[in-house]
Design a protein around this motif. Structure first.
Motif, short mmCIF file in Angstrom:
data_model
loop_
_atom_site.label_atom_id
_atom_site.label_comp_id
_atom_site.label_asym_id
_atom_site.label_seq_id
_atom_site.Cartn_x
_atom_site.Cartn_y
_atom_site.Cartn_z
N VAL A 4 0.88 -1.18 0.00
CA VAL A 4 0.00 0.00 0.00
C VAL A 4 0.91 1.22 0.00
CG1 VAL A 4 -1.75 1.32 1.25
CG2 VAL A 4 -1.82 -1.18 1.27
N GLU A 5 0.69 2.13 -0.92
CA GLU A 5 1.55 3.30 -1.01
C GLU A 5 0.72 4.55 -1.27
OE1 GLU A 5 5.66 4.75 -3.26
OE2 GLU A 5 4.57 2.98 -3.98
N VAL A 6 1.04 5.60 -0.53
CA VAL A 6 0.47 6.91 -0.83
C VAL A 6 1.64 7.83 -1.18
CG1 VAL A 6 -1.57 6.62 0.61
CG2 VAL A 6 0.48 7.61 1.60
N ARG A 7 1.42 8.64 -2.20
CA ARG A 7 2.47 9.54 -2.68
C ARG A 7 1.92 10.96 -2.75
NH1 ARG A 7 4.28 6.15 -8.10
NH2 ARG A 7 5.11 4.27 -7.06
N GLY A 8 2.54 11.86 -2.03
CA GLY A 8 2.15 13.26 -2.07
C GLY A 8 0.67 13.47 -1.81
N LEU A 9 0.09 12.66 -0.91
CA LEU A 9 -1.35 12.67 -0.70
C LEU A 9 -1.79 13.92 0.07
CD1 LEU A 9 -4.01 11.03 -1.03
CD2 LEU A 9 -3.57 10.14 1.27
N ARG A 10 -2.75 14.59 -0.53
CA ARG A 10 -3.41 15.72 0.15
C ARG A 10 -4.91 15.49 0.02
NH1 ARG A 10 -4.70 20.86 -1.90
NH2 ARG A 10 -3.35 20.46 -3.70
N THR A 11 -5.57 15.37 1.15
CA THR A 11 -7.00 15.09 1.12
C THR A 11 -7.65 15.60 2.39
OG1 THR A 11 -8.65 13.36 0.68
CG2 THR A 11 -6.87 12.81 2.21
N GLY A 12 -8.97 15.70 2.35
CA GLY A 12 -9.73 16.18 3.49
C GLY A 12 -11.21 16.17 3.17
N TYR A 13 -11.92 17.13 3.70
CA TYR A 13 -13.36 17.17 3.54
C TYR A 13 -13.73 18.49 2.86
CZ TYR A 13 -12.69 13.42 6.80
OH TYR A 13 -12.24 12.25 7.40
N GLY A 14 -14.41 18.39 1.72
CA GLY A 14 -14.64 19.58 0.92
C GLY A 14 -13.32 20.05 0.34
N SER A 15 -13.07 21.34 0.44
CA SER A 15 -11.82 21.90 -0.08
C SER A 15 -10.78 22.10 1.02
CB SER A 15 -12.10 23.24 -0.77
OG SER A 15 -12.68 24.16 0.15
N THR A 16 -11.11 21.66 2.25
CA THR A 16 -10.20 21.85 3.38
C THR A 16 -9.33 20.62 3.59
OG1 THR A 16 -11.83 23.26 4.47
CG2 THR A 16 -10.03 22.38 5.84
N PRO A 17 -8.03 20.70 3.35
CA PRO A 17 -7.18 19.52 3.52
C PRO A 17 -6.93 19.19 4.99
CG PRO A 17 -5.84 21.41 2.89
CD PRO A 17 -7.27 21.87 2.84
N VAL A 18 -6.91 17.91 5.28
CA VAL A 18 -6.54 17.41 6.61
C VAL A 18 -5.15 16.80 6.56
CG1 VAL A 18 -7.14 15.77 8.43
CG2 VAL A 18 -8.96 17.02 7.23
N LEU A 19 -4.85 16.13 5.45
CA LEU A 19 -3.53 15.56 5.23
C LEU A 19 -2.81 16.40 4.18
CD1 LEU A 19 -4.51 11.78 5.03
CD2 LEU A 19 -3.57 13.00 6.99
N HIS A 20 -1.52 16.64 4.41
CA HIS A 20 -0.78 17.58 3.58
C HIS A 20 0.42 16.89 2.92
CE1 HIS A 20 -3.03 20.89 5.49
NE2 HIS A 20 -2.86 20.20 6.61
N ASP A 21 0.27 16.49 1.67
CA ASP A 21 1.39 16.00 0.86
C ASP A 21 2.19 14.91 1.58
OD1 ASP A 21 0.72 17.94 -1.11
OD2 ASP A 21 1.74 19.45 0.10
N ILE A 22 1.51 13.89 2.04
CA ILE A 22 2.20 12.85 2.80
C ILE A 22 2.57 11.66 1.91
CG2 ILE A 22 1.05 13.51 4.93
CD1 ILE A 22 -0.58 10.92 4.67
N ASP A 23 3.63 10.98 2.32
CA ASP A 23 4.10 9.76 1.66
C ASP A 23 4.14 8.64 2.69
OD1 ASP A 23 4.80 10.96 -0.96
OD2 ASP A 23 6.36 11.99 0.20
N LEU A 24 3.73 7.46 2.29
CA LEU A 24 3.78 6.29 3.18
C LEU A 24 3.81 5.03 2.33
CD1 LEU A 24 3.66 5.19 6.13
CD2 LEU A 24 1.18 4.99 5.79
N LEU A 25 4.67 4.08 2.71
CA LEU A 25 4.72 2.78 2.07
C LEU A 25 4.57 1.70 3.12
CD1 LEU A 25 5.26 0.85 -0.32
CD2 LEU A 25 7.71 1.10 0.16
N VAL A 26 3.51 0.88 2.98
CA VAL A 26 3.31 -0.28 3.84
C VAL A 26 3.61 -1.50 2.98
CG1 VAL A 26 1.72 -1.52 5.35
CG2 VAL A 26 1.47 0.96 5.05
#
Length: 345
Positions: A4-26
């Motif tokens: 499972v990999e996330v690259r440069g992930l920015r996401t949240g609810y509506g237009s408001t980000p909760v996660l900011h450009d994160i990377d993770l490899l499981v």
């Protein structure tokens, strides 16, 4: 099994980000625990991986295949992911067998065998198959929820604080059963939790999340013993952050001249000492003398507050049988090397 990999992930609810450009490899077949305060973005990360949230930027990959990015979005039911919620989410009107078999595609006559197999995998007696969820303990309900998540043989299992509502004994037993079930099935797992001991004991890697960004991702021993900054140090259990200065290859602080592991700054610094590193002995036999101010007794161990000089206080964690009463005079010695950080402005 799948990475499972996330690259440069920015996401949240509506237009408001909760996660900011994160990377993770499981990595495939391993377990990672995402550890953070409430509101740090832990559950948001799981929802993005599961497909319940569309990324604002970045990508999610399952086994090297894009599940979500700016051009592609794979529906949640097609990602091969099992999801276990904090409350289990069992259907109250269905039996244990009905809950576990919910969504199985093959003929109903084959469901029973699969249900009994999964009950054994999660450590539950097979005779529970015909009971309703309200006839089970909290720990048993969570194991049924895990069995349901494993029913379709997912390559990835996401665990959203599944043990937080259980009492201490049930929590430990359910966590151990879950870890064993994940090992048996070989699934890649991502657990989110705010419980530090849970993260350290459950996972192959711990990812510390703060304000929507990862501060450190490393094996449990590394993230606990060699935190990257004072925040990670104090978040992962009791830690004293003491002012210090380099002195002849060591660092000098109120607990004496200590050996340093890793980075040694050239000027003023902050020294991390865990309470379990502080050895307590009779007065006059250690590096510095102190007086016991208070002691919190937990049975298996005790946490003592000690005063050095007129006002400096430190903590020491000792075996419960070795706890002392307020007013006793003792000596303190730090065992093992300490971690040092550059002084904060």
């Amino acid at each position: 099994m799948s990475d499972v990999e996330v690259r440069g992930l920015r996401t949240g609810y509506g237009s408001t980000p909760v996660l900011h450009d994160i990377d993770l490899l499981v990595r495939s077949g391993t377990t990672t625990a995402v550890l953070g305060d409430s509101g740090s973005g832990k559950s948001t990360l799981l929802k993005a991986i599961a497909g319940f949230l569309v990324p604002l930027a970045g990508s999610v990959l399952i086994d090297g295949q894009v599940a979500a990015d700016g051009k592609t979005f794979v529906a949640p039911e097609k990602r091969g992911i099992g999801y276990v919620r904090q409350d289990g989410g069992l259907f109250p009107h269905l039996s244990v067998a009905g809950n576990i078999a919910f969504g199985l595609p093959f003929p109903r006559r084959k469901h029973r065998g699969r249900v009994l197999e999964l009950l054994e995998i999660v450590g539950l007696p097979t005779e529970l198959a015909d009971r309703r969820p309200d006839q089970l303990s909290g720990g048993q309900q969570q194991r049924v929820a895990l069995a349901r998540a494993l029913a379709l043989s997912p390559t990835v299992v996401l665990l959203d604080e599944p043990f937080s509502a259980l009492d201490t004994a049930l929590r430990e037993a359910t966590r151990e059963a879950t870890a064993q079930a994940l090992r048996e099935t070989g699934a890649t797992a991502l657990l989110v939790t705010h419980d530090q001991p849970e993260a350290l004991s459950f996972a192959d890697e711990v990812a510390v999340l703060r304000d929507g960004r990862f501060r450190q991702v490393a094996p449990p021993r590394t993230v606990y013993g060699s935190p990257v900054d004072p925040h990670v140090a104090t978040f992962l259990g009791e830690a004293m952050i003491l002012p210090g200065t380099p002195s002849q290859g060591k660092v000098h602080c109120r607990l004496g001249d200590l050996t340093v592991a890793g980075f040694m700054p050239s000027g003023a610094c902050e020294v991390m000492v865990r309470p379990e590193q502080v050895q307590v002995s009779p007065a006059g036999t250690g590096a510095v003398d102190a007086v016991v101010e208070s002691c919190v007794y937990y049975g298996h161990d005790a946490l003592m507050n000690l005063r050095i000089g007129d006002s400096d206080t430190v903590k020491a964690r000792v075996v419960g049988a070795d706890s002392m009463e307020p007013g006793e005079h003792v000596a303190l010695t730090v065992r093992g090397p300490v971690r040092v950080f550059a002084a904060q402005d």
